[in-house]
Design an enzyme around this catalytic site. Sequence first.
Site, mmCIF file in Angstrom:
data_model
loop_
_atom_site.group_PDB
_atom_site.id
_atom_site.type_symbol
_atom_site.label_atom_id
_atom_site.label_comp_id
_atom_site.label_asym_id
_atom_site.label_seq_id
_atom_site.Cartn_x
_atom_site.Cartn_y
_atom_site.Cartn_z
ATOM 1 N N ASN A 74 23.293 48.469 63.967
ATOM 2 C CA ASN A 74 21.944 47.949 64.178
ATOM 3 C C ASN A 74 20.872 49.047 64.135
ATOM 4 O OD1 ASN A 74 19.985 46.070 64.713
ATOM 5 N ND2 ASN A 74 20.641 45.609 66.803
ATOM 6 N N HIS A 133 24.563 34.095 76.643
ATOM 7 C CA HIS A 133 23.415 34.860 77.144
ATOM 8 C C HIS A 133 22.294 33.952 77.599
ATOM 9 C CE1 HIS A 133 23.713 39.044 75.245
ATOM 10 N NE2 HIS A 133 24.914 38.560 75.429
ATOM 11 N N ARG A 169 25.905 35.381 80.990
ATOM 12 C CA ARG A 169 25.179 36.588 81.371
ATOM 13 C C ARG A 169 23.722 36.195 81.619
ATOM 14 N NH1 ARG A 169 23.661 41.640 77.283
ATOM 15 N NH2 ARG A 169 21.583 40.785 77.185
ATOM 16 N N TYR A 206 13.899 45.176 77.836
ATOM 17 C CA TYR A 206 14.971 45.100 76.850
ATOM 18 C C TYR A 206 16.072 44.165 77.348
ATOM 19 C CZ TYR A 206 18.467 46.317 73.454
ATOM 20 O OH TYR A 206 19.404 46.243 72.454
ATOM 21 N N ASP A 252 23.660 42.747 82.507
ATOM 22 C CA ASP A 252 23.649 43.989 81.728
ATOM 23 C C ASP A 252 22.467 44.846 82.187
ATOM 24 O OD1 ASP A 252 23.816 45.949 79.791
ATOM 25 O OD2 ASP A 252 23.964 44.548 78.093
ATOM 26 N N HIS A 280 21.858 47.767 80.776
ATOM 27 C CA HIS A 280 21.442 48.480 79.561
ATOM 28 C C HIS A 280 21.191 49.974 79.788
ATOM 29 C CE1 HIS A 280 21.283 45.046 76.895
ATOM 30 N NE2 HIS A 280 20.627 44.366 77.799
ATOM 31 N N GLU A 330 27.162 45.443 83.683
ATOM 32 C CA GLU A 330 27.426 46.181 82.431
ATOM 33 C C GLU A 330 26.497 47.380 82.277
ATOM 34 O OE1 GLU A 330 27.238 43.559 79.079
ATOM 35 O OE2 GLU A 330 26.731 45.196 77.714
ATOM 36 N N GLU A 376 29.935 49.480 74.746
ATOM 37 C CA GLU A 376 29.467 48.954 73.454
ATOM 38 C C GLU A 376 28.958 50.066 72.542
ATOM 39 O OE1 GLU A 376 26.493 46.187 74.972
ATOM 40 O OE2 GLU A 376 24.925 47.492 74.220
ATOM 41 N N ARG A 386 34.296 47.778 76.663
ATOM 42 C CA ARG A 386 33.544 46.882 75.772
ATOM 43 C C ARG A 386 33.520 47.312 74.304
ATOM 44 N NH1 ARG A 386 30.342 43.240 76.333
ATOM 45 N NH2 ARG A 386 28.472 44.150 75.430
ATOM 46 N N HIS A 441 32.096 43.797 72.971
ATOM 47 C CA HIS A 441 30.719 43.555 72.549
ATOM 48 C C HIS A 441 30.720 42.464 71.471
ATOM 49 C CE1 HIS A 441 26.951 45.714 70.667
ATOM 50 N NE2 HIS A 441 26.582 44.713 71.450
ATOM 51 N N ASP A 457 24.122 41.257 66.305
ATOM 52 C CA ASP A 457 24.042 42.293 65.263
ATOM 53 C C ASP A 457 25.431 42.699 64.777
ATOM 54 O OD1 ASP A 457 23.346 43.352 68.098
ATOM 55 O OD2 ASP A 457 24.295 45.080 67.156
ATOM 56 N N GLU A 487 32.207 38.695 74.520
ATOM 57 C CA GLU A 487 30.796 38.314 74.430
ATOM 58 C C GLU A 487 30.597 37.450 73.181
ATOM 59 O OE1 GLU A 487 28.175 41.638 73.873
ATOM 60 O OE2 GLU A 487 26.390 40.481 74.381
ATOM 61 N N TRP A 547 17.939 55.897 77.755
ATOM 62 C CA TRP A 547 18.973 55.350 76.887
ATOM 63 C C TRP A 547 18.428 55.241 75.474
ATOM 64 C CZ3 TRP A 547 17.996 50.748 74.356
ATOM 65 C CH2 TRP A 547 16.903 50.005 74.861
HETATM 66 C C1 CS2 Z 1 23.605 44.172 74.422
HETATM 67 C C2 CS2 Z 1 23.227 44.179 72.973
HETATM 68 O O1 CS2 Z 1 25.109 42.492 73.875
HETATM 69 C C3 CS2 Z 1 24.841 43.352 74.678
HETATM 70 O O2 CS2 Z 1 25.466 43.576 75.695
HETATM 71 O O3 CS2 Z 1 23.644 45.381 75.076
HETATM 72 O O4 CS2 Z 1 22.069 43.431 72.887
HETATM 73 C C4 CS2 Z 1 22.944 45.516 72.350
HETATM 74 O O5 CS2 Z 1 21.878 46.133 72.980
HETATM 75 C C5 CS2 Z 1 22.707 45.341 70.891
HETATM 76 O O6 CS2 Z 1 23.857 44.786 70.328
HETATM 77 C C6 CS2 Z 1 22.359 46.648 70.221
HETATM 78 O O7 CS2 Z 1 22.415 46.518 68.857
HETATM 79 MG MG MG Z 2 25.150 45.412 76.547
#
Ligand code: CS2
Ligand code: MG
Length: 402
Positions: A37, A122, A147, A159, A210, A212, A236, A262, A283, A312, A316, A339, A402
């Site tokens: 991505n 999600h 989630r 985010y 998450d 992040h 996460e 991930e 993950r 993950h 994407d 996921e 990050w």
């Molecule tokens: C995220 C994703 O799915 C997840 O847990 O953290 O949205 C991730 O940030 C994206 O796949 C990044 O490309």
């Molecule tokens: Mg994630």
Amino acid sequence: MKIVDAKVIVCCPGRNFVTLKITTEDGIYGLGDATLNGRELSVASYLTEHVIPLLIGRDSRQIEDTWQYLYKGAYWRRGPVTMSAIAAVDTALWDIKGKSLNAPLYQLLGGASREAVLVYGHASGADIKKTVAAFGHYLSLGYKAVRAQSGIPGLSSTYGVGRGQMFYEPAEKDAPPVNQWSTEHYLRFVPQLFERLRKEFGPEIHMLHDAHHRLTPIEAARAGKDLEPYRLFWLEDPTPAELQESFRLIRRHTTTPLAVGEVFNTIFDCQQLIQEQLIDYIRTTVVHAGGITHLRKIANLAELYQVRTGSHGATDLSPVCMGAALHFDLSVHNFGIQEYMQHTPETDKVFPHAYSFRDGFMYPGDAPGIGVDLDESLAAKYPYQRAYLPANRKLDGTMHNW
Ligand code: CS2
Ligand code: MG
């Protein structure tokens, strides 16, 4: 079964996907996802310029040797670009092997260890009310695990909070957006979100969250501790994981289960996390962690330490990766959860697939190989569009970690 052709197909049916297609002398072809991505063309170029010339004439059946050759032969090791390229080759070769033996991939990986693959969806919203509504919507679709992410009061954008009802896409066309962050705001808010969700939906449903990578270890410890009453399935990416030992500090303070990986691309990224039992779920997934061949090694290491998989599965990662991941999930003994964010109808049309969702679980299907195809003429109607993942800044403008 010599490889006679290999090519990279880049398309953008709503978002960018990079797919490797390998064809053998007897006309069987296999697909591998190579999508990274926000950096898609770097993997496409790595494959086209450097890997494909090495594949022509090789025996497609020698999957392990090809993996070792591409990993060790390059001299330069690891990294997301290299490992996504190797993953694409590896996935395509497993697909070919399945097709040539007329068996679904999970049968080649030891057969099914379970009947179905538990997945999580999600739910997100701009505030608690909207997140609660989105959570309820997922339950009505049959999900057993969801989630939850929410906009945070005092921050203009966060985010990980989806924009539509079902489809989540963090990347934006042309220029990278900037999200805002304040740990103080987040730590005050997130326990309120889960208190409300538990009150609304009861103790049975699995709830995930998450972070992040946005917390320091001690902040993550605080978050884990404050969330304990709400019994999360996992928290996460609480902190960036380059420093694997930092998870010791989080572990000292909380029993909230932790999931990480991930952004990892090899077993070396998570070796300490697994061997010291600093996490509960790993993950890593097919496309970014070197394909089925390498992912199995990570899962096998994790099994020794009672760490389960939780691959993950954001949008994407293409349907080719999702299909391969589901075969892996069905077969690997220490599977935890997968996921699953639904792809858009345009993407599903470009990638017809045998996998399906029913009542909170997924099934890879019994088509030979991975069971995911690519409609090349349809893909050609969706040319590549540059897009970037957002950057993250604190309220005073400092780039965040990050
Ligand atoms: C995220 C994703 O799915 C997840 O847990 O953290 O949205 C991730 O940030 C994206 O796949 C990044 O490309
Ligand atoms: Mg994630």
